[in-house]
Write a protein that holds these residues in place. Sequence first.
Motif, short mmCIF file in Angstrom:
data_model
loop_
_atom_site.label_atom_id
_atom_site.label_comp_id
_atom_site.label_asym_id
_atom_site.label_seq_id
_atom_site.Cartn_x
_atom_site.Cartn_y
_atom_site.Cartn_z
N VAL A 99 0.84 -1.20 0.00
CA VAL A 99 0.00 0.00 0.00
C VAL A 99 0.88 1.26 0.00
CG1 VAL A 99 -1.76 1.31 1.26
CG2 VAL A 99 -1.93 -1.18 1.10
N ARG A 100 1.97 1.22 0.75
CA ARG A 100 2.91 2.35 0.77
C ARG A 100 3.40 2.63 -0.66
NH1 ARG A 100 5.47 4.08 5.18
NH2 ARG A 100 5.20 2.08 6.22
N GLN A 101 3.76 1.58 -1.39
CA GLN A 101 4.23 1.73 -2.77
C GLN A 101 3.12 2.27 -3.67
OE1 GLN A 101 5.81 -2.09 -3.90
NE2 GLN A 101 7.63 -1.86 -2.62
N LEU A 102 1.91 1.79 -3.47
CA LEU A 102 0.76 2.26 -4.25
C LEU A 102 0.55 3.75 -4.05
CD1 LEU A 102 -2.19 1.58 -5.67
CD2 LEU A 102 -2.94 1.82 -3.33
N THR A 135 -5.78 5.58 19.12
CA THR A 135 -4.45 6.15 18.92
C THR A 135 -4.48 7.68 18.81
OG1 THR A 135 -4.67 5.86 16.53
CG2 THR A 135 -3.58 4.07 17.76
N SER A 136 -5.65 8.26 18.97
CA SER A 136 -5.88 9.71 18.85
C SER A 136 -5.55 10.24 17.45
CB SER A 136 -5.09 10.49 19.91
OG SER A 136 -5.53 10.13 21.19
N MET A 137 -5.51 9.38 16.47
CA MET A 137 -5.20 9.80 15.10
C MET A 137 -6.39 10.42 14.40
SD MET A 137 -2.06 9.57 14.29
CE MET A 137 -1.48 9.95 15.91
N GLU A 138 -7.58 10.31 14.97
CA GLU A 138 -8.74 10.97 14.37
C GLU A 138 -8.59 12.49 14.47
OE1 GLU A 138 -10.05 11.13 18.64
OE2 GLU A 138 -8.89 9.75 17.43
N LYS A 139 -7.65 12.94 15.33
CA LYS A 139 -7.35 14.37 15.44
C LYS A 139 -6.39 14.81 14.34
CE LYS A 139 -7.93 14.14 20.41
NZ LYS A 139 -7.28 14.07 21.69
N VAL A 140 -5.68 13.87 13.75
CA VAL A 140 -4.69 14.16 12.72
C VAL A 140 -5.24 13.90 11.32
CG1 VAL A 140 -2.39 13.53 11.85
CG2 VAL A 140 -2.82 13.61 14.32
N GLY A 153 -0.80 -0.35 9.12
CA GLY A 153 -1.64 0.39 8.18
C GLY A 153 -1.73 1.85 8.56
N LEU A 154 -1.88 2.10 9.85
CA LEU A 154 -1.94 3.47 10.34
C LEU A 154 -0.64 4.21 10.02
CD1 LEU A 154 -3.59 5.56 11.87
CD2 LEU A 154 -2.65 4.63 13.99
N GLY A 155 0.48 3.54 10.19
CA GLY A 155 1.78 4.14 9.87
C GLY A 155 1.89 4.54 8.41
N VAL A 156 1.35 3.71 7.52
CA VAL A 156 1.36 4.02 6.09
C VAL A 156 0.55 5.29 5.82
CG1 VAL A 156 0.58 3.23 3.81
CG2 VAL A 156 1.75 1.64 5.35
N LEU A 157 -0.61 5.40 6.45
CA LEU A 157 -1.46 6.57 6.25
C LEU A 157 -0.78 7.85 6.76
CD1 LEU A 157 -4.99 5.19 7.17
CD2 LEU A 157 -4.04 5.59 4.89
N ILE A 158 -0.16 7.77 7.93
CA ILE A 158 0.51 8.94 8.50
C ILE A 158 1.70 9.35 7.63
CG2 ILE A 158 1.78 9.83 10.50
CD1 ILE A 158 -1.30 9.50 10.87
N SER A 159 2.43 8.38 7.14
CA SER A 159 3.57 8.67 6.26
C SER A 159 3.09 9.34 4.97
CB SER A 159 4.30 7.37 5.93
OG SER A 159 5.31 7.58 4.99
N ALA A 160 2.00 8.83 4.39
CA ALA A 160 1.46 9.42 3.17
C ALA A 160 0.92 10.83 3.44
CB ALA A 160 0.36 8.52 2.60
N LEU A 161 0.31 11.03 4.60
CA LEU A 161 -0.18 12.36 4.98
C LEU A 161 0.98 13.35 5.02
CD1 LEU A 161 -2.35 14.33 6.12
CD2 LEU A 161 -1.79 13.42 8.39
#
Length: 124
Positions: free
Chosen positions: A35-38, A98-103, A64-72
Amino acid sequence: MDFKLRIRTAETPQGQQLAIVPLEGRFDAKVASEVRQLLQQVLDFGYHNLLIDMSAVTFMDSSGLGVLISALRKCRTAGGNLSLCCVPESVALVLSLTSMEKVLTCFDDLETAIANFSNASSAR
């Protein structure tokens, strides 16, 4: 799982170009690299505003969360943004714990996401 590059594009009412990237199945350590590559391919195509359609995701872990944060981070560095839409309850729970809904901005549906998407420069 074999993710294919099946992006769609849309334009917001403000004229921003979005790449809509649907994900499906389990979004865990097993597929995180793929997914990171995609997502990197989408960025390489010149899209800096990504809308991730999570409607078909059945599970997401910290990988998966890490991939999203990296892409963000990459989107924002390029002057764009990344948002999620159609987030299943199980994924929303991970974001909340993980409080990521704030990010990560999450929208209930695709139409609302397109209508209300804002890039990093206009969101700040």
